[in-house]
Design a protein around this motif. Structure first.
Motif, PDB file in Angstrom:
ATOM      1  N   UNK A 159       0.897  -1.314  -0.163  1.00 52.93           N
ATOM      2  CA  UNK A 159      -0.063  -0.065   0.057  1.00 52.93           C
ATOM      3  C   UNK A 159       0.792   1.253   0.062  1.00 52.93           C
ATOM      4  N   UNK A 160       0.861   2.010  -1.142  1.00 50.96           N
ATOM      5  CA  UNK A 160       1.644   3.109  -1.321  1.00 50.96           C
ATOM      6  C   UNK A 160       0.933   4.299  -1.110  1.00 50.96           C
ATOM      7  N   UNK A 161       1.045   5.385  -0.532  1.00 56.09           N
ATOM      8  CA  UNK A 161       0.508   6.573  -0.700  1.00 56.09           C
ATOM      9  C   UNK A 161       1.274   7.814  -0.096  1.00 56.09           C
ATOM     10  N   UNK A 162       1.137   8.783  -0.819  1.00 50.04           N
ATOM     11  CA  UNK A 162       1.706  10.335  -0.605  1.00 50.04           C
ATOM     12  C   UNK A 162       0.788  11.526  -0.992  1.00 50.04           C
ATOM     13  N   UNK A 163       1.489  12.867  -0.584  1.00 46.60           N
ATOM     14  CA  UNK A 163       0.692  13.695  -0.985  1.00 46.60           C
ATOM     15  C   UNK A 163       1.685  14.766  -1.294  1.00 46.60           C
ATOM     16  N   UNK A 164       1.306  16.064  -1.911  1.00 47.10           N
ATOM     17  CA  UNK A 164       2.178  17.097  -2.653  1.00 47.10           C
ATOM     18  C   UNK A 164       1.347  18.517  -2.829  1.00 47.10           C
ATOM     19  N   UNK A 165       2.056  19.441  -2.955  1.00 49.38           N
ATOM     20  CA  UNK A 165       1.555  20.760  -3.397  1.00 49.38           C
ATOM     21  C   UNK A 165       2.201  21.141  -4.663  1.00 49.38           C
ATOM     22  N   UNK A 166       1.647  21.752  -5.399  1.00 53.19           N
ATOM     23  CA  UNK A 166       1.977  22.169  -6.761  1.00 53.19           C
ATOM     24  C   UNK A 166       1.333  23.673  -7.061  1.00 53.19           C
ATOM     25  N   UNK A 167       1.891  24.424  -7.914  1.00 48.39           N
ATOM     26  CA  UNK A 167       1.645  25.785  -8.487  1.00 48.39           C
ATOM     27  C   UNK A 167       1.433  26.030  -9.995  1.00 48.39           C
ATOM     28  N   UNK A 168       0.600  26.424 -10.448  1.00 51.19           N
ATOM     29  CA  UNK A 168       0.436  26.772 -12.017  1.00 51.19           C
ATOM     30  C   UNK A 168      -0.431  28.314 -11.770  1.00 51.19           C
ATOM     31  N   UNK A 169      -0.763  28.539 -13.232  1.00 52.46           N
ATOM     32  CA  UNK A 169      -1.443  29.750 -13.490  1.00 52.46           C
ATOM     33  C   UNK A 169      -2.518  29.330 -14.633  1.00 52.46           C
ATOM     34  N   UNK A 170      -3.440  30.229 -14.867  1.00 52.71           N
ATOM     35  CA  UNK A 170      -4.264  30.359 -16.026  1.00 52.71           C
ATOM     36  C   UNK A 170      -4.639  31.606 -16.521  1.00 52.71           C
ATOM     37  N   UNK A 171      -4.698  31.854 -17.843  1.00 57.24           N
ATOM     38  CA  UNK A 171      -5.209  33.299 -18.517  1.00 57.24           C
ATOM     39  C   UNK A 171      -6.493  32.841 -19.533  1.00 57.24           C
ATOM     40  N   UNK A 172      -7.154  33.817 -19.546  1.00 59.35           N
ATOM     41  CA  UNK A 172      -8.317  33.721 -20.382  1.00 59.35           C
ATOM     42  C   UNK A 172      -8.776  34.922 -21.000  1.00 59.35           C
ATOM     43  N   UNK A 173      -9.323  34.854 -22.159  1.00 61.23           N
ATOM     44  CA  UNK A 173     -10.017  35.842 -23.016  1.00 61.23           C
ATOM     45  C   UNK A 173     -11.220  35.629 -23.431  1.00 61.23           C
ATOM     46  N   UNK A 174     -11.997  36.754 -23.624  1.00 56.94           N
ATOM     47  CA  UNK A 174     -13.277  36.383 -24.086  1.00 56.94           C
ATOM     48  C   UNK A 174     -13.458  37.739 -25.358  1.00 56.94           C
ATOM     49  N   UNK A 175     -13.930  37.403 -26.462  1.00 54.65           N
ATOM     50  CA  UNK A 175     -14.271  38.546 -27.320  1.00 54.65           C
ATOM     51  C   UNK A 175     -15.724  38.530 -27.959  1.00 54.65           C
ATOM     52  N   UNK A 176     -16.294  39.533 -28.139  1.00 55.02           N
ATOM     53  CA  UNK A 176     -17.702  39.548 -28.725  1.00 55.02           C
ATOM     54  C   UNK A 176     -17.387  39.869 -30.173  1.00 55.02           C
ATOM     55  N   UNK A 177     -17.672  38.891 -30.987  1.00 56.18           N
ATOM     56  CA  UNK A 177     -17.333  39.101 -32.476  1.00 56.18           C
ATOM     57  C   UNK A 177     -18.609  39.750 -33.102  1.00 56.18           C
ATOM     58  N   UNK A 178     -19.722  39.328 -32.692  1.00 57.26           N
ATOM     59  CA  UNK A 178     -21.074  40.156 -33.283  1.00 57.26           C
ATOM     60  C   UNK A 178     -21.818  40.210 -31.999  1.00 57.26           C
ATOM     61  N   UNK A 179     -22.137  41.494 -31.762  1.00 59.43           N
ATOM     62  CA  UNK A 179     -22.950  41.770 -30.364  1.00 59.43           C
ATOM     63  C   UNK A 179     -24.162  41.270 -30.642  1.00 59.43           C
ATOM     64  N   UNK A 180     -24.578  40.796 -29.484  1.00 55.89           N
ATOM     65  CA  UNK A 180     -25.705  39.905 -28.884  1.00 55.89           C
ATOM     66  C   UNK A 180     -25.812  38.679 -29.927  1.00 55.89           C
ATOM     67  N   UNK A 181     -24.873  38.104 -30.694  1.00 52.44           N
ATOM     68  CA  UNK A 181     -24.944  37.164 -31.588  1.00 52.44           C
ATOM     69  C   UNK A 181     -23.757  35.945 -31.257  1.00 52.44           C
TER      70      UNK A 181
END
Length: 397
Positions: free
Chosen positions: A182-204
């Protein structure tokens, strides 16, 4: 071995609802639409699907929910009989909150489980010397901010603070008996995320693009050998273990069309860089002679999501979706610790609002196509299905 580790990992991880060990059902609203969310989903759960979209909240949006994943994976060895897994209902939860102090700026935080896998085979499983049980759960604490650069263009970014747990159980064959490790362990890690949203045709038409970086986790824990005959105990002592896992980078591209005021149709194409997962290696620093890395050699894959939401009334919405999610691993490294197959899913859902309160429900049926494994010593066919139930409660003002 910390006994609490097993409880935490088994509660948080599910037999992954998506291919590999990804879990992308972080909102019941998105679940009902087949997880097509990158371009349009504008409540606080956008922290997961596209950070830029949190600007869609009015002033404050808070939601909490859970996803029940009920898998049914089966394995048929070459010239053998079909065997299955033990029934396990896993509930990875999600919590999101976003506050918008100004029209052009919003901040928020999400806590959810973007990666997880849980495999528990029947006691007499033919592959028990490769894997009896495996469980991985990765929690993400994701503070996020977004800014409106232009009336038709938004940007967002977040920090990913990961906490992971990993467990493996495997049978050991001796001359006249069987033991277990039975093997078990724990860890911490770090990353990031980036996003964009563009309206190509308003309301459409709107378009969304979201990137989430990879993250390295080094799991450290202990190995517990059980029922080892006396003549083997000196070679298999309990002790520390270590293992590295790299969470994959992902890119989500989405397009949403609103042909009618109360109808939204969305399509997402997601790229997951599974090539970062080349092996599952558990090392014994005090006893390297028993190191046994398992090759995986996974490859980057695209998956696809199509969904629609229709407002029957201002208070009631109904949803449906389709999912195509190919498996990332080759047949030569497919083993029972991380069973997988190409996945085809259909989804339905509904949401209802009471003034500032709302409730959303989503359901997915996921079919796992036949996947042939030629892994040494455990060749055969994996297949199965999964039922996914999502419920999210929200408050907005």
């Amino acid at each position: 071995m910390k006994k609490t580790l097993s409880l935490v990992a088994l509660l948080a991880a599910g037999s992954s609802q998506a291919a590999g060990f990804q879990i992308n059902t972080q909102s019941a609203r998105s679940t009902g639409m087949g997880n097509a969310a990158a371009a349009w989903l504008d409540d606080s759960s956008a922290i997961y699907s596209n950070a830029a979209n949190i600007l869609g909240v009015n002033k404050l949006d808070v939601q909490i929910g859970d996803t029940g994943i009920l898998p049914g994976i089966k394995f048929t060895p070459v010239n053998g009989t079909e065997q299955g897994q033990k029934t396990t209902l896993s509930p990875p939860p999600h919590l999101f909150a976003v506050y918008k102090p100004f029209d052009r700026f919003a901040v928020g935080v999400g806590v959810y489980t973007p990666f997880g896998a849980n495999s528990r085979w029947v006691d007499d499983f033919v592959g028990r010397f490769k894997a009896q049980e495996s469980a991985m759960a990765v929690y993400n604490i994701n503070p996020t901010a977004a800014y409106q650069l232009h009336e038709r263009f938004r940007v967002g970014a977040g920090l990913n603070i990961y906490r992971g747990t990993l467990e493996l159980k495997r049978a050991l064959g001796f001359v006249e008996s069987e033991g277990q490790v039975h093997l078990g362990g724990a860890s911490w890690g770090v990353g990031y995320n980036l996003g964009v949203q563009a309206v190509l045709l308003p309301k459409w038409v709107t378009m969304g693009l979201h990137y989430r970086s990879s993250a390295d986790l080094t799991f450290k824990g202990n190995a517990d050998f059980q029922n080892v005959p006396a003549e083997f105990q000196s070679r298999l002592p309990d002790g520390p273990v270590e293992g590295d896992v790299t969470l994959p980078a992902t890119v989500a591209w989405g397009l949403a069309v609103t042909p009618l005021e109360n109808l939204t149709i969305a399509f997402d194409a997601n790229w997951v860089d599974w090539s970062s997962f080349q092996e599952l290696a558990i090392e014994f620093p005090e006893n390297p002679a028993i190191n046994n890395p398992l090759p995986k050699r996974w490859r980057a894959k695209w998956n696809y999501h199509l969904g629609a939401e229709y407002g029957v009334t201002p208070a009631l919405q109904v949803r449906a979706g389709l999912i195509l999610d190919p498996a990332p691993g080759p047949g030569g490294t497919l083993t029972p610790d991380l069973p997988d197959a190409d996945r085809f899913g259909v989804s339905v859902g509904a949401g209802y609002r009471w003034n500032s309160l709302r409730a959303d429900f989503g359901y997915q049926f996921v079919s796992l196509a036949d996947n042939e494994s030629s892994a040494p010593g455990i060749s055969g066919t994996y297949n199965g299905s999964a039922h996914v139930f999502g419920l999210t409660l929200g408050y907005s003002m």
